[in-house]
Design a protein around this motif. Sequence first.
Motif, short mmCIF file in Angstrom:
data_model
loop_
_atom_site.label_atom_id
_atom_site.label_comp_id
_atom_site.label_asym_id
_atom_site.label_seq_id
_atom_site.Cartn_x
_atom_site.Cartn_y
_atom_site.Cartn_z
N VAL A 26 0.72 -1.30 -0.47
CA VAL A 26 0.23 -0.08 -0.11
C VAL A 26 0.98 1.76 -0.09
CG1 VAL A 26 -1.86 1.26 1.39
CG2 VAL A 26 -1.73 -1.06 1.12
N THR A 27 2.15 0.97 0.51
CA THR A 27 3.02 2.75 0.42
C THR A 27 3.68 2.53 -0.55
OG1 THR A 27 2.99 2.36 3.62
CG2 THR A 27 5.22 3.60 1.80
N ALA A 28 3.84 1.36 -1.13
CA ALA A 28 4.79 1.23 -2.66
C ALA A 28 3.55 2.43 -3.15
CB ALA A 28 5.62 0.00 -2.13
N PHE A 29 2.21 1.92 -3.53
CA PHE A 29 0.92 2.30 -4.45
C PHE A 29 1.16 3.48 -4.02
CE2 PHE A 29 -2.97 3.11 -5.65
CZ PHE A 29 -2.79 2.56 -6.75
N GLY A 30 1.41 4.49 -2.95
CA GLY A 30 0.79 5.76 -3.05
C GLY A 30 1.81 6.98 -2.86
N SER A 31 3.29 5.83 -3.06
CA SER A 31 4.30 6.48 -3.41
C SER A 31 4.23 7.54 -4.59
CB SER A 31 5.40 5.39 -3.40
OG SER A 31 6.88 6.07 -2.97
N GLY A 32 4.91 9.05 -4.23
CA GLY A 32 5.10 9.76 -5.40
C GLY A 32 3.05 9.99 -5.65
N LEU A 33 2.84 9.86 -5.32
CA LEU A 33 1.34 10.08 -5.34
C LEU A 33 0.94 11.86 -4.69
CD1 LEU A 33 -0.64 7.14 -5.71
CD2 LEU A 33 0.30 7.90 -7.33
N GLU A 34 0.72 11.58 -3.39
CA GLU A 34 1.09 12.90 -2.85
C GLU A 34 -0.01 13.11 -2.40
OE1 GLU A 34 1.69 16.79 -4.99
OE2 GLU A 34 4.36 16.11 -5.22
N ILE A 35 -1.29 12.22 -1.93
CA ILE A 35 -2.51 11.67 -1.73
C ILE A 35 -1.91 10.94 -0.43
CG2 ILE A 35 -4.11 10.57 -1.94
CD1 ILE A 35 -3.87 10.29 -4.80
N PRO A 36 -2.69 11.25 0.85
CA PRO A 36 -3.10 10.65 2.24
C PRO A 36 -2.45 9.52 1.88
CG PRO A 36 -4.16 13.15 2.28
CD PRO A 36 -3.91 12.91 0.23
N GLU A 37 -1.85 8.91 2.83
CA GLU A 37 -1.52 7.20 2.60
C GLU A 37 -2.92 6.33 3.47
OE1 GLU A 37 1.07 4.00 4.32
OE2 GLU A 37 1.85 5.66 3.92
N ASP A 38 -3.70 7.83 4.33
CA ASP A 38 -4.90 6.49 4.53
C ASP A 38 -6.04 6.88 3.95
OD1 ASP A 38 -4.57 9.18 4.83
OD2 ASP A 38 -5.58 9.95 6.47
N GLU A 39 -5.93 7.99 2.73
CA GLU A 39 -7.00 7.72 1.54
C GLU A 39 -6.17 6.85 0.73
OE1 GLU A 39 -8.36 11.54 -1.37
OE2 GLU A 39 -7.58 11.54 0.00
N VAL A 40 -4.60 7.06 0.12
CA VAL A 40 -5.09 5.29 -0.68
C VAL A 40 -5.19 4.07 0.21
CG1 VAL A 40 -2.86 4.44 -1.18
CG2 VAL A 40 -2.50 6.63 -1.62
N ARG A 41 -5.17 3.71 1.67
CA ARG A 41 -5.37 3.05 1.75
C ARG A 41 -6.78 2.61 2.12
NH1 ARG A 41 -4.38 4.45 6.59
NH2 ARG A 41 -2.45 3.07 6.76
N ILE A 42 -7.93 3.45 2.43
CA ILE A 42 -9.23 3.05 2.51
C ILE A 42 -9.77 2.75 0.73
CG2 ILE A 42 -11.61 4.32 3.13
CD1 ILE A 42 -10.00 6.10 5.03
N TYR A 43 -8.88 3.40 -0.35
CA TYR A 43 -9.54 3.42 -1.41
C TYR A 43 -8.92 2.37 -1.40
CZ TYR A 43 -10.17 3.54 -6.51
OH TYR A 43 -11.12 3.57 -7.84
N LEU A 44 -8.00 0.49 -1.38
CA LEU A 44 -7.88 0.29 -2.04
C LEU A 44 -8.33 -0.98 -0.88
CD1 LEU A 44 -3.71 0.07 -2.14
CD2 LEU A 44 -5.19 -0.02 -3.91
N ALA A 45 -8.62 -0.53 0.60
CA ALA A 45 -9.66 -1.87 1.35
C ALA A 45 -10.59 -1.66 0.21
CB ALA A 45 -9.48 -0.73 2.52
N LEU A 46 -11.28 -0.50 -0.25
CA LEU A 46 -12.56 -0.76 -0.89
C LEU A 46 -12.48 -1.60 -1.92
CD1 LEU A 46 -13.30 2.98 -1.31
CD2 LEU A 46 -14.79 1.51 0.15
N ARG A 47 -11.04 -2.13 -2.59
CA ARG A 47 -11.33 -3.12 -3.75
C ARG A 47 -11.26 -4.68 -3.57
NH1 ARG A 47 -10.38 -1.03 -8.51
NH2 ARG A 47 -9.27 -3.50 -8.90
N GLU A 48 -10.47 -4.77 -1.96
CA GLU A 48 -10.60 -5.95 -1.23
C GLU A 48 -11.61 -5.98 -0.78
OE1 GLU A 48 -8.13 -9.22 -0.08
OE2 GLU A 48 -7.85 -7.89 -1.47
N ALA A 49 -12.53 -4.87 -0.41
CA ALA A 49 -14.24 -5.92 0.29
C ALA A 49 -14.57 -6.08 -0.42
CB ALA A 49 -14.18 -4.80 1.36
N ALA A 50 -14.51 -5.35 -1.81
CA ALA A 50 -15.52 -5.51 -3.35
C ALA A 50 -15.51 -7.13 -3.37
CB ALA A 50 -15.80 -4.36 -4.00
#
Length: 476
Positions: free
Chosen positions: A225-249
């Motif tokens: 998750v950390t590597a995915f969000g690297s360089g995006l300038e998006i808060p890591e908690d937002e990246v984490r929740i978005y990827l959690a949405l995909r996993e939960a779906a």
Amino acid sequence: MSGDFPFGFASSGGGGEEPRSPFGGGGPFGGGAPFFAELERLLSWQGGPVNWELARQVAVRSLGDGESSVPMGQQHMVAEALRIADVWLDPVTTLPAGATTASAWSRVEWIEKTLPVWKTLCDPIAAKVVEAMRTGISSGLSQLGGGGVELPSELRDALPPGVDLSALMGAGGPIMQMMNQVGGMLFGAQVGQAIGTLAAEVVSSTEVGLPLGPAGTAALVPAGVTAFGSGLEIPEDEVRIYLALREAASTRLFAHVPWLRAHVLGAVEEYARGIAVDTEAVGRVMRMVDPTALMNPERLSEALGEDVFNDATTPEQKAALARLELILALIEGWVDHVTDAAATGHLPAAGRLREMVRRRRAEGGPGEQTFSTLVGLSLRPRKLREAAALWAALAEARGREGRDAVWAHPDLLPTAADLAAPDGFVTGASASVLDDPIGEIEKLRDTPPAEGGGKSPGGPTDKPDTPGGSDPGTAS
């Protein structure tokens, strides 16, 4: 040869015991040839065409000094992200939460947890590749020490004086007996390297579009998750929740569509079983490999990078590939659409994250590269965008109930032609299916066989390229 054992393993003769000779008792190689002693230890696997224990060890070692578990703080953050994801998904899908366990896996844990599914997926084609490897290796070794072929110095120096190499390598000789398991070791090393590379990049248990983890478990890999969000300038908690949405779906879909897990894994197995291996190409590659490099995974990776898988040429193979590509696109398209619906209004960067996921999958991603290496199979969802658009149009026309009802039976799913022209599926003759899916299933079961044996009760509908009977010409 060097005193270091392949893959960094320690000597098998610990505790003061002499290593057993690969040829029994105190034979000529007993304790005197580390190459053969270590080779024997690695060849002790008896569990099928792939040495999965070696694969696991190579995969874990390829990660270096990565953590074997996730710190408690990160576990709490992942659990909270998955809890939020389920809350946000509830209003946008009729499928209830599918995970009974929310987990944060280290990359090492991802390997351990997903290995059972990798075994299921890889064994069908592995048997063919291993046989081709064994033939090539045997042919190459049988030429050593004779016919003008010079024995490599490292191997020659490991042999005690007076050993008749031709007798050892002859039919029924001890080395040729070992070759019955060499192929499994080699393919195990290759599988391990590929899975280790994949583990270093994935973000969850379902990212590659397959249910790799245990049923009922939703899992994120915090390092990924950390590597995915690297360089995006998006808060890591937002990246984490978005990827959690995909996993939960994904977890909801596989948990509450009873036939889906077996259908997807079966489609992969069906395609893999029909893959043709170019045994001559494998043989040529293996005959070029120095025997002392048989246990060097980097050298083997270079050699086995040759194109040894024949393209799908038979109608059965083309149909299997079309079915697999279609179901992967439908799954990922639904996950993409539902995740976007849940994230909109909650996550400011949802659009950017969605596009990055799509680009990551369209460019091949780790899943496609791994499967292409292992079994000549690409898992790219080639029509992800078209599938997501169809699910969105379906939700707009029929609501979430009508959209999700399509998953009631594989024969109700859109076809490849429907992805190209979704209006007909959304508003046309398929409307009755969406209004009463159970009734349509009953009709399928009650339909008598067509004359000539073309259909059987409960068989596919008249549509030529449903997931149960794809027209290979519709695959892109």
